[in-house]
Scaffold this active site. Structure first.
Site, mmCIF file in Angstrom:
data_model
loop_
_atom_site.group_PDB
_atom_site.id
_atom_site.type_symbol
_atom_site.label_atom_id
_atom_site.label_comp_id
_atom_site.label_asym_id
_atom_site.label_seq_id
_atom_site.Cartn_x
_atom_site.Cartn_y
_atom_site.Cartn_z
ATOM 1 N N ARG A 38 -8.563 74.303 53.585
ATOM 2 C CA ARG A 38 -9.841 73.645 53.864
ATOM 3 C C ARG A 38 -9.740 72.141 53.629
ATOM 4 O O ARG A 38 -9.722 71.341 54.560
ATOM 5 C CB ARG A 38 -10.957 74.249 53.003
ATOM 6 C CG ARG A 38 -12.384 73.917 53.485
ATOM 7 C CD ARG A 38 -12.873 72.520 53.173
ATOM 8 N NE ARG A 38 -12.884 72.211 51.749
ATOM 9 C CZ ARG A 38 -13.207 71.021 51.265
ATOM 10 N NH1 ARG A 38 -13.522 70.014 52.088
ATOM 11 N NH2 ARG A 38 -13.172 70.786 49.966
ATOM 12 N N HIS A 75 -10.319 68.497 39.995
ATOM 13 C CA HIS A 75 -9.835 68.281 41.364
ATOM 14 C C HIS A 75 -9.425 66.825 41.476
ATOM 15 O O HIS A 75 -10.250 65.926 41.308
ATOM 16 C CB HIS A 75 -10.980 68.603 42.337
ATOM 17 C CG HIS A 75 -10.663 68.362 43.783
ATOM 18 N ND1 HIS A 75 -10.457 69.390 44.668
ATOM 19 C CD2 HIS A 75 -10.550 67.215 44.508
ATOM 20 C CE1 HIS A 75 -10.228 68.889 45.882
ATOM 21 N NE2 HIS A 75 -10.281 67.561 45.799
ATOM 22 N N HIS A 132 -7.125 63.616 43.497
ATOM 23 C CA HIS A 132 -6.411 63.056 44.639
ATOM 24 C C HIS A 132 -5.368 62.073 44.109
ATOM 25 O O HIS A 132 -5.546 61.477 43.044
ATOM 26 C CB HIS A 132 -7.379 62.372 45.598
ATOM 27 C CG HIS A 132 -8.208 63.341 46.381
ATOM 28 N ND1 HIS A 132 -8.181 63.426 47.748
ATOM 29 C CD2 HIS A 132 -9.091 64.294 45.975
ATOM 30 C CE1 HIS A 132 -9.009 64.374 48.159
ATOM 31 N NE2 HIS A 132 -9.572 64.914 47.094
ATOM 32 N N CYS A 156 -10.417 62.900 51.974
ATOM 33 C CA CYS A 156 -11.820 63.042 52.333
ATOM 34 C C CYS A 156 -12.085 62.175 53.552
ATOM 35 O O CYS A 156 -11.948 60.955 53.478
ATOM 36 C CB CYS A 156 -12.739 62.620 51.181
ATOM 37 S SG CYS A 156 -14.499 62.724 51.608
ATOM 38 N N ASN A 207 -4.647 65.402 48.316
ATOM 39 C CA ASN A 207 -4.778 66.094 47.038
ATOM 40 C C ASN A 207 -3.422 66.142 46.336
ATOM 41 O O ASN A 207 -2.380 65.907 46.946
ATOM 42 C CB ASN A 207 -5.245 67.531 47.283
ATOM 43 C CG ASN A 207 -6.570 67.613 47.998
ATOM 44 O OD1 ASN A 207 -7.623 67.555 47.384
ATOM 45 N ND2 ASN A 207 -6.526 67.753 49.319
#
Length: 304
Positions: A14, A207, A209, A240, A249
């Site tokens: 995703r 999470h 990056h 993003c 990521n």
């Protein structure tokens, strides 16, 4: 002190694929997810139920879930939703878990989700109630928790107040996200420590990056600060599309290499995952950002 085990949430299908310029066919997405499952990843973010005009890479969300029900049943497949309409799509498609994101900054909320932070909170509370009624897991991510591309620094107390508000919806888990890759380990330690004190009963996820090459260091800080789960993307793909210069990521295989070498178990077969990263490179027809896919394993095989 290191925990014995960390849960890995794979977000490549995703969060990773949504930032690719090409739209991967549904069959290749299913093969990607099948390979991830075979490598031991049981909790995978597979689709987002958002406006396909804004994110065309995710236009086949229902088709992906339908195919997975036949190809890889009984796994925890997560659908990202941003409002009640998206939740209803995810529920109808057969998602076992939904995740929602709420920005800690007003500007990013307006540009990414087309609503105010307050409106997003109200949507979350509706989704949380509907998910409980449907017997589904529901968790939430606070995005831009460490910095906003439009407003700059995000005060820690704002993130804590937002977490306290969304916690009233009884999420199964709350994640803090460094959406644009600006955090450093000391910030991660401070924020997670404050959040765990403020809401001690909550399960916390992180999470990151790798925009400024601090992603793995931040992940390690999150582990030490008590995070129970970490997001990562196979090959390090992603970003993003609504945040300028937000690159990929942290790579799942790089993260797992670090954790396994430190004696922290994940249940993932690292050689198998590395093979999947190589497959992904060939499928996307470009190099992925991850380092382990370039350098290889050390030693030749590693435990999980």
């Amino acid at each position: 002190m290191n925990p014995a085990r960390i849960e890995i949430v794979e977000v490549g299908p995703r969060d990773g694929l949504q930032s690719e310029s090409q739209v991967l066919p549904t069959a290749q997405k299913i093969e990607f997810i099948r390979r991830l499952v075979a490598a031991g990843l049981d909790r995978i973010e597979v689709a987002s139920f958002v406006n396909p005009k804004r994110v065309p890479q995710m236009a086949d969300a229902e088709a992906v879930l339908s195919a997975l029900a036949q190809a890889v049943p009984r796994k925890r497949f997560i659908g990202l939703v941003l409002n009640l309409k998206g939740f209803e799509r995810a529920r109808s498609a057969g998602c076992s878990e939904v995740g929602m994101a709420i920005a800690a900054s007003e500007s990013f909320s307006q540009r990414n989700q087309g609503c105010s932070v307050e409106e997003a909170v109200q949507s979350w509370l509706q989704i949380a109630q509907a998910a409980r009624a449907a017997g589904m897991r529901a968790q939430l991510t606070i995005s831009t928790a460490f910095g906003c591309p439009f407003e700059g620094e995000v005060p820690q107390d704002r993130v804590v107040r937002l977490a306290e508000r969304v916690a009233s919806g009884q999420p199964d888990e709350i994640a803090v996200a460094d959406t644009i890759g600006v955090a450093v380990p000391s910030q991660v330690t401070d924020l997670l420590g404050t959040l765990r004190t403020a809401i001690p009963q909550m399960k916390w996820r992180a999470h990151f990056h790798n925009t400024r090459n601090t992603g793995l260091a931040n992940a390690w800080a999150a582990v030490q600060a008590g995070a129970a789960a970490l997001d990562a993307s196979c090959g390090g793909i992603g970003g993003c599309p609504f945040a300028p210069a937000a690159t990929g990521n942290i790579p799942t295989e790089d993260l797992i290499y670090m954790l396994h070498r430190a004696g922290i178990h994940t249940g993932v077969d690292l050689p198998g995952l590395l093979d999947t990263s190589r497959w992904l490179q060939a499928t996307l027809e470009h190099a992925v950002p991850g380092m382990l896919v370039k350098a290889g394993l050390f030693p030749a095989t590693t435990p999980n």
